[in-house]
Design an enzyme around this catalytic site. Structure first.
Site, PDB file in Angstrom:
ATOM      1  N   ASN A 294       0.863  -1.189   0.000  1.00  0.00           N
ATOM      2  CA  ASN A 294       0.000   0.000   0.000  1.00  0.00           C
ATOM      3  C   ASN A 294       0.902   1.244   0.000  1.00  0.00           C
ATOM      4  O   ASN A 294       1.666   1.459   0.946  1.00  0.00           O
ATOM      5  CB  ASN A 294      -0.898  -0.045   1.247  1.00  0.00           C
ATOM      6  CG  ASN A 294      -1.826   1.150   1.321  1.00  0.00           C
ATOM      7  OD1 ASN A 294      -1.391   2.270   1.133  1.00  0.00           O
ATOM      8  ND2 ASN A 294      -3.083   0.913   1.615  1.00  0.00           N
TER       9      ASN A 294
ATOM     10  N   HIS B 238       1.163   6.219   1.714  1.00  0.00           N
ATOM     11  CA  HIS B 238       1.966   7.183   2.473  1.00  0.00           C
ATOM     12  C   HIS B 238       3.159   7.740   1.697  1.00  0.00           C
ATOM     13  O   HIS B 238       3.809   8.684   2.152  1.00  0.00           O
ATOM     14  CB  HIS B 238       2.346   6.600   3.834  1.00  0.00           C
ATOM     15  CG  HIS B 238       1.110   6.371   4.660  1.00  0.00           C
ATOM     16  ND1 HIS B 238       0.160   7.357   4.845  1.00  0.00           N
ATOM     17  CD2 HIS B 238       0.626   5.268   5.280  1.00  0.00           C
ATOM     18  CE1 HIS B 238      -0.839   6.871   5.564  1.00  0.00           C
ATOM     19  NE2 HIS B 238      -0.583   5.604   5.827  1.00  0.00           N
TER      20      HIS B 238
ATOM     21  N   HIS C  92      -5.395   3.645  -1.886  1.00  0.00           N
ATOM     22  CA  HIS C  92      -6.739   3.998  -1.417  1.00  0.00           C
ATOM     23  C   HIS C  92      -7.076   5.407  -1.881  1.00  0.00           C
ATOM     24  O   HIS C  92      -6.490   6.381  -1.409  1.00  0.00           O
ATOM     25  CB  HIS C  92      -6.747   3.904   0.120  1.00  0.00           C
ATOM     26  CG  HIS C  92      -8.087   4.128   0.746  1.00  0.00           C
ATOM     27  ND1 HIS C  92      -8.299   3.978   2.091  1.00  0.00           N
ATOM     28  CD2 HIS C  92      -9.301   4.477   0.225  1.00  0.00           C
ATOM     29  CE1 HIS C  92      -9.571   4.222   2.373  1.00  0.00           C
ATOM     30  NE2 HIS C  92     -10.188   4.544   1.259  1.00  0.00           N
TER      31      HIS C  92
ATOM     32  N   ARG D 170      -9.260   8.074  -1.340  1.00  0.00           N
ATOM     33  CA  ARG D 170     -10.260   8.482  -0.342  1.00  0.00           C
ATOM     34  C   ARG D 170     -11.092   9.631  -0.873  1.00  0.00           C
ATOM     35  O   ARG D 170     -10.638  10.409  -1.721  1.00  0.00           O
ATOM     36  CB  ARG D 170      -9.563   8.916   0.958  1.00  0.00           C
ATOM     37  CG  ARG D 170      -8.838   7.803   1.676  1.00  0.00           C
ATOM     38  CD  ARG D 170      -8.342   8.283   3.031  1.00  0.00           C
ATOM     39  NE  ARG D 170      -9.422   8.327   3.989  1.00  0.00           N
ATOM     40  CZ  ARG D 170      -9.581   7.434   4.975  1.00  0.00           C
ATOM     41  NH1 ARG D 170      -8.722   6.472   5.170  1.00  0.00           N
ATOM     42  NH2 ARG D 170     -10.603   7.537   5.795  1.00  0.00           N
TER      43      ARG D 170
ATOM     44  N   ARG E  35      -6.808  12.736   0.637  1.00  0.00           N
ATOM     45  CA  ARG E  35      -5.747  13.203   1.542  1.00  0.00           C
ATOM     46  C   ARG E  35      -4.370  12.676   1.160  1.00  0.00           C
ATOM     47  O   ARG E  35      -3.369  13.243   1.536  1.00  0.00           O
ATOM     48  CB  ARG E  35      -6.065  12.851   2.987  1.00  0.00           C
ATOM     49  CG  ARG E  35      -6.028  11.376   3.273  1.00  0.00           C
ATOM     50  CD  ARG E  35      -6.247  11.092   4.733  1.00  0.00           C
ATOM     51  NE  ARG E  35      -7.616  11.338   5.142  1.00  0.00           N
ATOM     52  CZ  ARG E  35      -8.159  10.790   6.231  1.00  0.00           C
ATOM     53  NH1 ARG E  35      -7.437  10.008   7.004  1.00  0.00           N
ATOM     54  NH2 ARG E  35      -9.398  11.036   6.552  1.00  0.00           N
TER      55      ARG E  35
ATOM     56  N   GLU F 216      -8.334   0.563  -3.368  1.00  0.00           N
ATOM     57  CA  GLU F 216      -9.221   0.569  -2.202  1.00  0.00           C
ATOM     58  C   GLU F 216     -10.157   1.743  -2.342  1.00  0.00           C
ATOM     59  O   GLU F 216      -9.731   2.854  -2.682  1.00  0.00           O
ATOM     60  CB  GLU F 216      -8.407   0.754  -0.920  1.00  0.00           C
ATOM     61  CG  GLU F 216      -7.626  -0.455  -0.517  1.00  0.00           C
ATOM     62  CD  GLU F 216      -6.825  -0.185   0.754  1.00  0.00           C
ATOM     63  OE1 GLU F 216      -7.006   0.872   1.395  1.00  0.00           O
ATOM     64  OE2 GLU F 216      -5.998  -1.021   1.073  1.00  0.00           O
TER      65      GLU F 216
ATOM     66  N   THR G  52      -8.321   3.435   8.065  1.00  0.00           N
ATOM     67  CA  THR G  52      -9.558   2.650   8.062  1.00  0.00           C
ATOM     68  C   THR G  52      -9.705   1.926   9.399  1.00  0.00           C
ATOM     69  O   THR G  52      -8.913   1.050   9.728  1.00  0.00           O
ATOM     70  CB  THR G  52      -9.516   1.617   6.904  1.00  0.00           C
ATOM     71  OG1 THR G  52      -9.003   2.280   5.750  1.00  0.00           O
ATOM     72  CG2 THR G  52     -10.887   1.075   6.618  1.00  0.00           C
TER      73      THR G  52
ATOM     74  N   GLU H  27     -11.027  -9.406   2.362  1.00  0.00           N
ATOM     75  CA  GLU H  27      -9.764  -9.041   3.014  1.00  0.00           C
ATOM     76  C   GLU H  27     -10.073  -8.928   4.501  1.00  0.00           C
ATOM     77  O   GLU H  27     -10.919  -8.120   4.914  1.00  0.00           O
ATOM     78  CB  GLU H  27      -9.205  -7.725   2.473  1.00  0.00           C
ATOM     79  CG  GLU H  27      -7.905  -7.345   3.194  1.00  0.00           C
ATOM     80  CD  GLU H  27      -7.132  -6.212   2.534  1.00  0.00           C
ATOM     81  OE1 GLU H  27      -7.176  -6.072   1.290  1.00  0.00           O
ATOM     82  OE2 GLU H  27      -6.467  -5.465   3.281  1.00  0.00           O
TER      83      GLU H  27
ATOM     84  N   HIS I 183      -3.818  -4.693   7.477  1.00  0.00           N
ATOM     85  CA  HIS I 183      -3.985  -3.549   8.368  1.00  0.00           C
ATOM     86  C   HIS I 183      -3.184  -3.741   9.653  1.00  0.00           C
ATOM     87  O   HIS I 183      -3.412  -4.692  10.390  1.00  0.00           O
ATOM     88  CB  HIS I 183      -5.445  -3.249   8.742  1.00  0.00           C
ATOM     89  CG  HIS I 183      -5.642  -1.773   8.982  1.00  0.00           C
ATOM     90  ND1 HIS I 183      -5.245  -1.167  10.140  1.00  0.00           N
ATOM     91  CD2 HIS I 183      -6.115  -0.790   8.185  1.00  0.00           C
ATOM     92  CE1 HIS I 183      -5.489   0.126  10.056  1.00  0.00           C
ATOM     93  NE2 HIS I 183      -6.010   0.384   8.882  1.00  0.00           N
TER      94      HIS I 183
HETATM   95  N1  PXP Z   1      -5.851  -3.056   3.754  1.00  0.00           N
HETATM   96  C1  PXP Z   1      -6.798  -2.097   3.775  1.00  0.00           C
HETATM   97  C2  PXP Z   1      -8.162  -2.443   3.263  1.00  0.00           C
HETATM   98  C3  PXP Z   1      -6.528  -0.793   4.242  1.00  0.00           C
HETATM   99  O1  PXP Z   1      -7.488   0.141   4.263  1.00  0.00           O
HETATM  100  C4  PXP Z   1      -5.203  -0.498   4.648  1.00  0.00           C
HETATM  101  C5  PXP Z   1      -4.869   0.898   5.088  1.00  0.00           C
HETATM  102  O2  PXP Z   1      -5.092   1.779   4.056  1.00  0.00           O
HETATM  103  C6  PXP Z   1      -4.261  -1.513   4.607  1.00  0.00           C
HETATM  104  C7  PXP Z   1      -4.609  -2.798   4.173  1.00  0.00           C
HETATM  105  C8  PXP Z   1      -2.830  -1.284   5.016  1.00  0.00           C
HETATM  106  O3  PXP Z   1      -2.772  -0.976   6.369  1.00  0.00           O
HETATM  107  P1  PXP Z   1      -1.385  -0.526   7.004  1.00  0.00           P
HETATM  108  O4  PXP Z   1      -1.024   0.773   6.372  1.00  0.00           O
HETATM  109  O5  PXP Z   1      -1.684  -0.435   8.457  1.00  0.00           O
HETATM  110  O6  PXP Z   1      -0.394  -1.607   6.669  1.00  0.00           O
END
Ligand code: PXP
Length: 238
Positions: free
Chosen positions: A6, A9, A42, A44, A48, A69, A100, A150, A190
């Protein structure tokens, strides 16, 4: 186990200065070259971090396997149908949250979600529901016709090293087992990091982990390429 990185960031850091560095596309390329199976981003409602341009560019310029996402809104559905990512993961979204917070409540909006995902499935997109490891949510996800779930690993991740770790872990294990019985493919993510992710190897048949924050944080010290390789080493050790 496959890894989806992901890269939200990377966009957070870029947006902090409002300029073009670091490049989301360059980051995605490094993750894929390091062995990631796909890129997760993602989009959003408040944009952001990832913006529309990133999503289009990941798919059309980099041509990467993209897991988009998104919340179950018609704005996002329209974008997904234009972009045609490899996969869409439907997540709950709340403007005030930092990330999330919980899984999607599929049970209470089954008909609405079934109608929402149909055009995505008809377009050939793989659709997953981001849900808590809860039997009712798994059954409801299966009922609406998606192939993937997921599992939200946030509660397990927060419990890691504490007395409720095994209990939270057992919910994930049981949820994965039920999902498999119902014919669903199971992804998870997550809050997973270099310390807690190894236990995902104890759950049979997890297809893919989606990990963001810990990889991007580690990349600050060891580089993105190494950060991805290090986590792959852990999740591929069984
Ligand atoms: N999976 C989903 C559906 C998420 O919303 C996120 C966070 O955007 C992640 C995985 C990844 O989470 P993390 O950044 O805590 O690894």
């Amino acid at each position: 186990m496959l890894l989806g990185v992901n890269i939200d960031h990377i966009a957070t850091l870029r947006n902090a200065r409002g300029e073009s560095e670091p490049s989301v596309i360059e980051a995605a390329k490094i993750c894929l070259d390091a062995g990631a199976n796909c890129i997760t981003a993602h989009l959003r409602e408040d944009r952001r971090h990832i913006c529309d341009y990133d999503i289009f560019s990941l798919k059309n310029d980099l041509k990467c396997k993209l897991n988009m996402e998104m919340a179950a809104t018609y704005e996002m559905q329209k974008i997904a149908l234009e972009v045609l990512p490899y996969a869409c993961c439907i997540v709950p979204e709340n403007r005030q949250e930092v990330t999330t917070e919980g899984g999607l409540d599929v049970v209470s909006q089954k008909d609405k979600l079934a109608a929402f995902v149909k055009p995505l499935l008809d377009a050939g997109i793989k659709v997953s529901m981001f849900i808590d490891p809860d039997k009712k949510q798994i059954t409801a996800s299966s009922d609406i016709g998606v192939e993937y779930v997921e599992l939200h690993t946030g509660s397990y991740s927060r419990a890691f090293g504490k007395k409720n770790e095994d209990e939270e872990f057992s919910y994930l294990k049981q949820a994965a087992s039920l999902a498999h019985i119902l014919g669903l493919t199971v992804n998870a993510g997550h809050g997973l990091n270099y310390s807690n992710v190894h236990r995902m190897n104890e759950i049979q048949g997890i297809n893919e982990l989606n990990i963001g924050h810990s990889i991007i944080s580690r990349a600050v010290f060891v580089g993105l390429d190494n950060a991805v390789k290090e986590i792959l080493n852990i999740i591929n050790k069984s």
